[in-house]
Design a protein around this motif. Structure first.
Motif, short mmCIF file in Angstrom:
data_model
loop_
_atom_site.label_atom_id
_atom_site.label_comp_id
_atom_site.label_asym_id
_atom_site.label_seq_id
_atom_site.Cartn_x
_atom_site.Cartn_y
_atom_site.Cartn_z
N GLY A 1 0.82 -1.21 0.00
CA GLY A 1 0.00 0.00 0.00
C GLY A 1 0.85 1.26 0.00
O GLY A 1 2.01 1.24 -0.44
N ASP A 2 0.28 2.34 0.52
CA ASP A 2 0.97 3.64 0.50
C ASP A 2 2.25 3.65 1.34
O ASP A 2 3.21 4.32 1.00
CB ASP A 2 0.04 4.74 1.04
N HIS A 3 2.23 2.90 2.46
CA HIS A 3 3.44 2.90 3.30
C HIS A 3 4.60 2.24 2.56
O HIS A 3 5.73 2.72 2.62
CB HIS A 3 3.18 2.14 4.62
N THR A 4 4.30 1.15 1.85
CA THR A 4 5.36 0.46 1.09
C THR A 4 5.90 1.40 0.00
O THR A 4 7.13 1.53 -0.17
CB THR A 4 4.82 -0.84 0.45
N ALA A 5 4.98 2.06 -0.71
CA ALA A 5 5.41 2.95 -1.80
C ALA A 5 6.28 4.08 -1.24
O ALA A 5 7.31 4.44 -1.82
CB ALA A 5 4.19 3.50 -2.52
N ARG A 6 5.87 4.63 -0.09
CA ARG A 6 6.64 5.74 0.50
C ARG A 6 8.00 5.23 1.00
O ARG A 6 9.02 5.90 0.83
CB ARG A 6 5.85 6.37 1.65
N PHE A 7 8.01 4.04 1.59
CA PHE A 7 9.26 3.46 2.07
C PHE A 7 10.23 3.26 0.89
O PHE A 7 11.41 3.60 0.97
CB PHE A 7 8.96 2.13 2.78
N GLU A 8 9.72 2.75 -0.22
CA GLU A 8 10.58 2.55 -1.40
C GLU A 8 11.15 3.88 -1.89
O GLU A 8 12.34 3.99 -2.20
CB GLU A 8 9.78 1.88 -2.53
N ARG A 9 10.29 4.90 -1.93
CA ARG A 9 10.75 6.23 -2.40
C ARG A 9 11.79 6.81 -1.47
O ARG A 9 12.82 7.32 -1.90
CB ARG A 9 9.56 7.19 -2.50
N GLU A 10 11.55 6.73 -0.16
CA GLU A 10 12.49 7.34 0.81
C GLU A 10 13.84 6.63 0.79
O GLU A 10 14.88 7.28 0.87
CB GLU A 10 11.90 7.29 2.21
N LEU A 11 13.80 5.32 0.66
CA LEU A 11 15.05 4.56 0.63
C LEU A 11 15.83 4.91 -0.66
O LEU A 11 17.06 5.08 -0.62
CB LEU A 11 14.75 3.06 0.69
N ALA A 12 15.10 5.03 -1.76
CA ALA A 12 15.75 5.36 -3.04
C ALA A 12 16.41 6.75 -2.94
O ALA A 12 17.55 6.95 -3.37
CB ALA A 12 14.74 5.31 -4.17
N LEU A 13 15.69 7.68 -2.35
CA LEU A 13 16.19 9.05 -2.19
C LEU A 13 17.43 9.05 -1.30
O LEU A 13 18.45 9.67 -1.61
CB LEU A 13 15.08 9.87 -1.53
N ASN A 14 17.31 8.33 -0.23
CA ASN A 14 18.38 8.19 0.75
C ASN A 14 19.67 7.63 0.13
O ASN A 14 20.77 8.07 0.43
CB ASN A 14 17.85 7.19 1.78
N LEU A 15 19.50 6.65 -0.75
CA LEU A 15 20.64 5.97 -1.36
C LEU A 15 21.14 6.66 -2.62
O LEU A 15 22.26 6.43 -3.05
CB LEU A 15 20.22 4.56 -1.79
N GLY A 16 20.26 7.46 -3.23
CA GLY A 16 20.60 8.04 -4.52
C GLY A 16 20.55 6.99 -5.62
O GLY A 16 21.42 6.95 -6.50
N VAL A 17 19.53 6.12 -5.56
CA VAL A 17 19.40 5.08 -6.57
C VAL A 17 18.06 5.26 -7.28
O VAL A 17 17.12 5.82 -6.71
CB VAL A 17 19.49 3.67 -5.92
N ALA A 18 17.97 4.79 -8.52
CA ALA A 18 16.76 5.04 -9.31
C ALA A 18 15.54 4.33 -8.75
O ALA A 18 14.45 4.88 -8.70
CB ALA A 18 16.99 4.60 -10.76
N ASP A 19 15.71 3.07 -8.31
CA ASP A 19 14.52 2.35 -7.87
C ASP A 19 14.83 1.38 -6.73
O ASP A 19 15.91 0.81 -6.66
CB ASP A 19 13.91 1.56 -9.05
#
Ligand SMILES: Cc1ncc(COP(=O)(O)O)c(C=O)c1O
Length: 375
Positions: A35-53
């Motif tokens: 759901g939304d928490h998973t999608a937000r977690f994926e986005r935050e981790l990607a931002l944090n790491l500087g990775v595309a996905d």
């Protein structure tokens, strides 16, 4: 007793965890997976790491399976893995119908030896799969160069190395794809199971995303483009990991400081037959801190008598395990892996250790090294 893994690892987070369960459990949408928490977690981790996905899935093992499957690994393919490490490294390969080919390790850092990995390359080799295991990252610049020269896919098993950065590049981002495991005891462990795939390749990310949910594309249910798996991520874990993410650098720093302290205390012990890992911060994630000694069992017993728990990863090399014996060519030896399985003992390095406990552990190791029975 100083435990190897702290039983109270989430003590400071209990109230938040209960609140998350209440909130998600009582929410009108009743959405418990992807759901939304998973999608937000994926986005935050990607931002944090500087990775595309980032694609969240059910475990580190599953993340590895999804990557290898998305790359088309199957019967007839060979995947080069270290002869010393955790079972999923070889099991995921076997479960896809491919063949794990075991390379020996570096005798000190216990990660795959690039020269031996290169010697394992054949015309059937599809993937080079190094893992960062005992707090030290594999030699990714050399492995990358080998993969490029032989036209191999490079996958990084960074399951236990989240937070390590080698020459400015995080563990997980050196190959075409990497992964992290969230089992409780890992550097970003959670109160249950979970994992992620990290990649800069949008096509690979798309394929992995479909495979994690039975080959559906996320837009329309019950349209299956490929045969996939159930590797969906839990909303409660996603919300809990979002809560724990900001504290991760501080917990990693605490681990690294304890490791720095151990490195200082153990610097002179090699001549007494107890070898500490190479010190430093580049390419390191102190998920574990592992000593090497021929008197491993005696050291473990000595620590136990002082109320300190040690841990043996792994008592046998992978090709010497019954499960993988069929993939060990007759007569082939892995001397460094065999030696490591006899000599390695991990000592506590978790972030809840107090300074006094770290000092007690270091004292106990030093007393052992200089005591009777030393070489
Ligand atoms: C190097 C490595 N890869 C993969 C895994 C699998 O992760 P999980 O336990 O989340 O399936 C582990 C787990 O310990 C591991 O150590």
């Amino acid at each position: 007793m100083i435990e190897f893994f702290p039983p109270d690892i989430f003590e400071g987070d209990h109230e938040t965890l209960f609140e998350i369960i209440r909130e998600i459990g009582l929410a009108p949408e009743q959405r418990f997976i992807l759901g939304d928490h998973t999608a937000r977690f994926e986005r935050e981790l990607a931002l944090n790491l500087g990775v595309a996905d980032v694609v969240a899935c059910s475990s580190g093992t599953s993340a590895l399976t999804l990557i290898l499957h998305a790359m088309g690994v199957g019967p007839g393919d060979e995947v080069i893995v270290a002869a010393f490490g955790c079972a999923p490294l070889a099991a995921t390969v076997v479960n896809l119908g491919a063949t794990p080919v075991f390379a020996d390790i570096d005798p000190w850092t216990m990660v795959i030896d690039p020269s031996d990995a290169e010697a394992c390359v054949t015309e059937r080799t599809k993937v080079l799969l190094p893992a960062h295991v005992f707090s030290v990252m594999a030699d990714m610049p050399r492995l990358r160069e080998i993969a490029e020269r032989h036209g191999l896919r490079l996958v990084e098993d960074s399951a236990v190395a989240q937070g390590a950065v080698l020459d400015g590049r995080p563990a997980g981002l050196w190959g075409e794809a990497g992964l992290y495991s969230f089992v409780q005891v890992k550097s970003f462990g959670t109160a249950g199971e979970g994992g992620v795939v990290v990649t800069d390749d949008p096509e690979l990310a798309r394929a992995v995303r479909m495979l994690r949910n039975h080959g559906q594309d996320g837009r329309r249910r019950f349209l299956h483009h490929v045969i996939g798996y159930n590797s969906r991520f839990d909303e409660i874990q996603a919300a809990f990991q979002l809560h724990r993410l900001p504290g991760l650098p501080q917990r990693l720093e605490r681990r690294a400081r304890i490791a720095d302290y151990y490195a200082e205390r153990f610097a002179g012990l090699a001549e007494h037959g107890v070898l500490a890992p190479p010190p430093g911060r580049n390419g390191r994630c102190y998920y574990v801190y592992t000593l090497l000694t021929e008197r491993r069992d005696a050291l473990r017993d000595h620590l136990a008598r002082q109320g300190i728990a040690g841990h043996v990863y792994y008592p046998r090399p992978l090709p010497a395990q019954a499960a993988f014996a069929g993939y060990a060519p007759a007569g082939r030896r892995w001397p460094a892996a065999e030696q490591a399985s006899r000599r390695a003992l991990s000592i506590p390095v978790h972030p809840l250790l107090t300074d006094a406990q770290a000092e007690r552990i270091a004292d106990a190791v030093c007393t052992f090294a200089s005591g009777p029975g030393r070489p």
